[in-house]
Design a protein around this motif. Structure first.
Motif, PDB file in Angstrom:
ATOM      1  N   PRO A   8       0.651  -1.345  -0.197  1.00 27.80           N
ATOM      2  CA  PRO A   8      -0.160   0.348   0.110  1.00 27.80           C
ATOM      3  C   PRO A   8       0.926   1.841  -0.065  1.00 27.80           C
ATOM      4  O   PRO A   8       1.714   1.278   0.982  1.00 27.80           O
ATOM      5  CB  PRO A   8      -1.147  -0.407   1.468  1.00 27.80           C
ATOM      6  CG  PRO A   8      -0.707  -1.464   1.316  1.00 27.80           C
ATOM      7  CD  PRO A   8       0.460  -1.829   1.503  1.00 27.80           C
ATOM      8  N   VAL A  58       2.222   4.510   1.771  1.00 36.54           N
ATOM      9  CA  VAL A  58       1.388   5.381   3.120  1.00 36.54           C
ATOM     10  C   VAL A  58       1.548   6.633   2.962  1.00 36.54           C
ATOM     11  O   VAL A  58       2.533   7.563   2.905  1.00 36.54           O
ATOM     12  CB  VAL A  58       2.982   4.938   3.812  1.00 36.54           C
ATOM     13  CG1 VAL A  58       2.614   4.823   5.225  1.00 36.54           C
ATOM     14  CG2 VAL A  58       2.103   3.512   4.089  1.00 36.54           C
ATOM     15  N   TYR A  90      -7.437   6.653  10.364  1.00 45.20           N
ATOM     16  CA  TYR A  90      -6.241   5.994   8.933  1.00 45.20           C
ATOM     17  C   TYR A  90      -4.777   6.095   9.761  1.00 45.20           C
ATOM     18  O   TYR A  90      -4.955   6.792  10.746  1.00 45.20           O
ATOM     19  CB  TYR A  90      -5.828   7.823   8.345  1.00 45.20           C
ATOM     20  CG  TYR A  90      -5.236   6.928   7.118  1.00 45.20           C
ATOM     21  CD1 TYR A  90      -5.270   6.803   6.436  1.00 45.20           C
ATOM     22  CD2 TYR A  90      -3.659   7.393   7.298  1.00 45.20           C
ATOM     23  CE1 TYR A  90      -4.716   6.256   4.952  1.00 45.20           C
ATOM     24  CE2 TYR A  90      -3.116   7.407   6.123  1.00 45.20           C
ATOM     25  CZ  TYR A  90      -2.649   6.757   5.192  1.00 45.20           C
ATOM     26  OH  TYR A  90      -1.997   5.864   4.043  1.00 45.20           O
ATOM     27  N   THR A 146      -0.674   5.782   9.827  1.00 49.86           N
ATOM     28  CA  THR A 146       0.092   6.658   8.904  1.00 49.86           C
ATOM     29  C   THR A 146       1.239   5.593   8.842  1.00 49.86           C
ATOM     30  O   THR A 146       1.617   5.582   8.216  1.00 49.86           O
ATOM     31  CB  THR A 146       0.395   7.710   9.896  1.00 49.86           C
ATOM     32  OG1 THR A 146       1.105   7.247  11.515  1.00 49.86           O
ATOM     33  CG2 THR A 146      -0.711   9.213   9.405  1.00 49.86           C
ATOM     34  N   THR A 206       0.628   1.951   8.209  1.00 51.50           N
ATOM     35  CA  THR A 206       0.434   0.799   7.213  1.00 51.50           C
ATOM     36  C   THR A 206      -0.096   1.290   5.939  1.00 51.50           C
ATOM     37  O   THR A 206      -1.089   0.625   5.172  1.00 51.50           O
ATOM     38  CB  THR A 206      -0.658  -0.092   8.522  1.00 51.50           C
ATOM     39  OG1 THR A 206      -1.718   0.111   8.763  1.00 51.50           O
ATOM     40  CG2 THR A 206      -0.313  -0.551   9.130  1.00 51.50           C
ATOM     41  N   GLY A 207      -0.550   2.659   5.985  1.00 49.82           N
ATOM     42  CA  GLY A 207      -1.358   3.136   5.010  1.00 49.82           C
ATOM     43  C   GLY A 207      -2.953   2.191   5.191  1.00 49.82           C
ATOM     44  O   GLY A 207      -3.573   2.533   4.027  1.00 49.82           O
ATOM     45  N   MET A 208      -3.334   2.044   5.914  1.00 47.53           N
ATOM     46  CA  MET A 208      -4.529   1.056   5.636  1.00 47.53           C
ATOM     47  C   MET A 208      -5.549   2.505   6.581  1.00 47.53           C
ATOM     48  O   MET A 208      -5.308   2.938   7.571  1.00 47.53           O
ATOM     49  CB  MET A 208      -4.692   0.065   6.675  1.00 47.53           C
ATOM     50  CG  MET A 208      -3.577  -1.027   6.138  1.00 47.53           C
ATOM     51  SD  MET A 208      -4.618  -1.295   4.435  1.00 47.53           S
ATOM     52  CE  MET A 208      -3.354  -2.329   3.854  1.00 47.53           C
ATOM     53  N   THR A 217      -9.572   2.307   8.299  1.00 41.96           N
ATOM     54  CA  THR A 217     -10.133   1.160   9.264  1.00 41.96           C
ATOM     55  C   THR A 217     -11.652   1.753   9.449  1.00 41.96           C
ATOM     56  O   THR A 217     -11.632   2.869   9.917  1.00 41.96           O
ATOM     57  CB  THR A 217      -9.623   0.519   9.539  1.00 41.96           C
ATOM     58  OG1 THR A 217      -8.296  -0.478  10.129  1.00 41.96           O
ATOM     59  CG2 THR A 217     -10.830  -0.748  10.839  1.00 41.96           C
ATOM     60  N   GLU A 255     -11.331  -2.517   5.601  1.00 42.37           N
ATOM     61  CA  GLU A 255      -9.952  -0.896   5.049  1.00 42.37           C
ATOM     62  C   GLU A 255     -10.698  -0.513   3.661  1.00 42.37           C
ATOM     63  O   GLU A 255     -10.231  -1.725   3.322  1.00 42.37           O
ATOM     64  CB  GLU A 255      -8.811  -2.031   6.077  1.00 42.37           C
ATOM     65  CG  GLU A 255      -8.703  -2.528   7.541  1.00 42.37           C
ATOM     66  CD  GLU A 255      -7.418  -4.026   7.317  1.00 42.37           C
ATOM     67  OE1 GLU A 255      -7.042  -3.240   8.182  1.00 42.37           O
ATOM     68  OE2 GLU A 255      -6.841  -4.692   6.207  1.00 42.37           O
ATOM     69  N   TRP A 267      -7.129   1.257   0.580  1.00 45.93           N
ATOM     70  CA  TRP A 267      -5.646   1.577   1.192  1.00 45.93           C
ATOM     71  C   TRP A 267      -5.644   2.247  -0.464  1.00 45.93           C
ATOM     72  O   TRP A 267      -6.290   1.295  -1.620  1.00 45.93           O
ATOM     73  CB  TRP A 267      -4.465   0.501   1.377  1.00 45.93           C
ATOM     74  CG  TRP A 267      -4.609  -0.025   0.465  1.00 45.93           C
ATOM     75  CD1 TRP A 267      -3.798  -1.354  -0.544  1.00 45.93           C
ATOM     76  CD2 TRP A 267      -5.593  -1.956   0.423  1.00 45.93           C
ATOM     77  NE1 TRP A 267      -4.092  -2.141  -0.516  1.00 45.93           N
ATOM     78  CE2 TRP A 267      -5.230  -2.863  -0.321  1.00 45.93           C
ATOM     79  CE3 TRP A 267      -6.298  -2.189   1.704  1.00 45.93           C
ATOM     80  CZ2 TRP A 267      -5.983  -4.364  -0.025  1.00 45.93           C
ATOM     81  CZ3 TRP A 267      -7.233  -3.799   1.652  1.00 45.93           C
ATOM     82  CH2 TRP A 267      -6.919  -4.217   0.750  1.00 45.93           C
ATOM     83  N   GLN A 278      -3.064   1.078  -3.813  1.00 48.27           N
ATOM     84  CA  GLN A 278      -2.177   0.485  -3.810  1.00 48.27           C
ATOM     85  C   GLN A 278      -1.389   0.800  -5.796  1.00 48.27           C
ATOM     86  O   GLN A 278      -2.696   0.871  -6.158  1.00 48.27           O
ATOM     87  CB  GLN A 278      -2.271  -0.517  -3.671  1.00 48.27           C
ATOM     88  CG  GLN A 278      -1.459  -1.763  -4.139  1.00 48.27           C
ATOM     89  CD  GLN A 278      -1.750  -3.136  -3.536  1.00 48.27           C
ATOM     90  OE1 GLN A 278      -2.590  -2.855  -2.770  1.00 48.27           O
ATOM     91  NE2 GLN A 278      -1.020  -4.525  -4.358  1.00 48.27           N
TER      92      GLN A 278
END
Length: 307
Positions: A172, A174, A186, A188, A190-192, A194, A254, A256, A258
């Motif tokens: 992903p 980030v 968010y 910061t 993992t870039g995910m 939720t 989630e 993200w 990519q």
């Protein structure tokens, strides 16, 4: 005493028999017989005297024993009288105890009736308490969900890339710096993102990238599925890509960003730029909750929000 009389009765015939033939056949006195009879009489008298003394001793002993027996009898009579008195007192106490027992039985019976009434009242109170607890729990859930709605209905975030870096199409993108994040959705690291609640969300991305041999496709992923995508547009050695999408998310689902692999199976590496030549940030992601969904639950009075 009886023994002496008995002996006297036995000896009287002998005495009378001994006294009468005291003369010879010629009428003269038989001195030898007389002396013999006298000796026998003396022995008999001594025996009677000894028996009399013994009888007197026995009589005194019997009198003493009789006196002791009489004293014991008097004591026994006194003790018997005392026992009779104690027995009478005991009977009186027993009657009083019986009356008290009867009174206690009556009071116990009344207490049992009161206890039954109390148990009935307690059961009624318990049912009322359970009803009140159920109502309180229902109101608490309503309040909790209303508070949850007020706290989570404003879910929004905007983050950016603070330093340029390389990222592969296997990971992903980030965004490491937060501008705004209500709902703390968010990450910061993992870039995910939720989703904190169920609802419809809108996402918009912009990425500044360096020139690639093949313009990369950029996707917004939701649980591994593409929900939005865009192609990079280049100007000299730099490019930019943006994408916008709207999607419904379940709580904890989630989202993200990519880069897609070249031709679907060849990994690529893209340099994501953090800012322009004038220092402004150019790589962003923004998202916010458009609408939080709710439903009427059959076992819940009021609104229960999907969370």
């Amino acid at each position: 005493m009886f023994e002496a009389v008995f002996r006297l009765c036995i000896f009287l015939p002998y005495i009378s028999g001994l006294i009468l033939p005291l003369t010879k056949s010629d009428g003269t006195a038989d001195l030898t017989s007389i002396l013999s009879h006298i000796t026998l009489l003396e022995q008999t008298v001594d025996t009677l005297h000894n028996d009399t003394n013994r009888l007197q001793i026995d009589l005194r002993t019997t009198n003493e024993r009789l006196q002791l027996t009489q004293a014991d009898l008097n004591i026994t009579r006194q003790e018997l009288q005392t026992s009779r008195t104690d027995l009478q007192v005991t009977r009186t106490d027993l009657n009083i105890t019986r009356q008290e027992l009867q009174t206690s039985r009556t009071e116990i019976q009344a207490t049992k009736v009161d206890l039954q009434h109390t148990q009935t009242d307690l059961q009624t109170t318990k049912k009322d308490l359970q009803t009140a607890q159920t109502d309180l729990m229902t109101k608490g859930l309503q309040l909790k969900h209303l508070n949850s709605v007020s706290e989570t209905s404003a879910v929004a975030f905007q983050v950016f890339v603070s330093s340029s870096y390389n990222v592969t199409s296997l990971d992903p993108v980030v965004y490491d710096s937060i501008i705004y994040d209500t709902g703390s959705g968010y990450n910061t690291t993992t870039g995910m993102f939720t989703a904190p609640v169920n609802g419809t969300y809108m996402f918009w991305i912009q990425l500044g990238i360096l020139l690639q041999r093949f313009p990369p496709s950029t996707s917004i992923k939701q649980s591994g599925k593409t929900i939005g995508s865009g192609w990079a547009a280049y100007s000299s050695s730099e490019g930019a890509v943006s994408a916008t999408c709207v999607s419904h998310l379940q709580k904890d689902e989630e989202v993200w960003v990519q880069f897609e692999q070249f031709r679907g199976d060849i990994p690529i590496t893209v340099t994501v730029r953090s800012g322009s030549y004038v220092g402004d940030a150019i790589s962003f992601i923004t998202g916010h909750l458009l609408q939080q969904f709710c439903l009427i639950h059959p076992n819940f009075i009021g609104l229960q929000f999907l969370q």
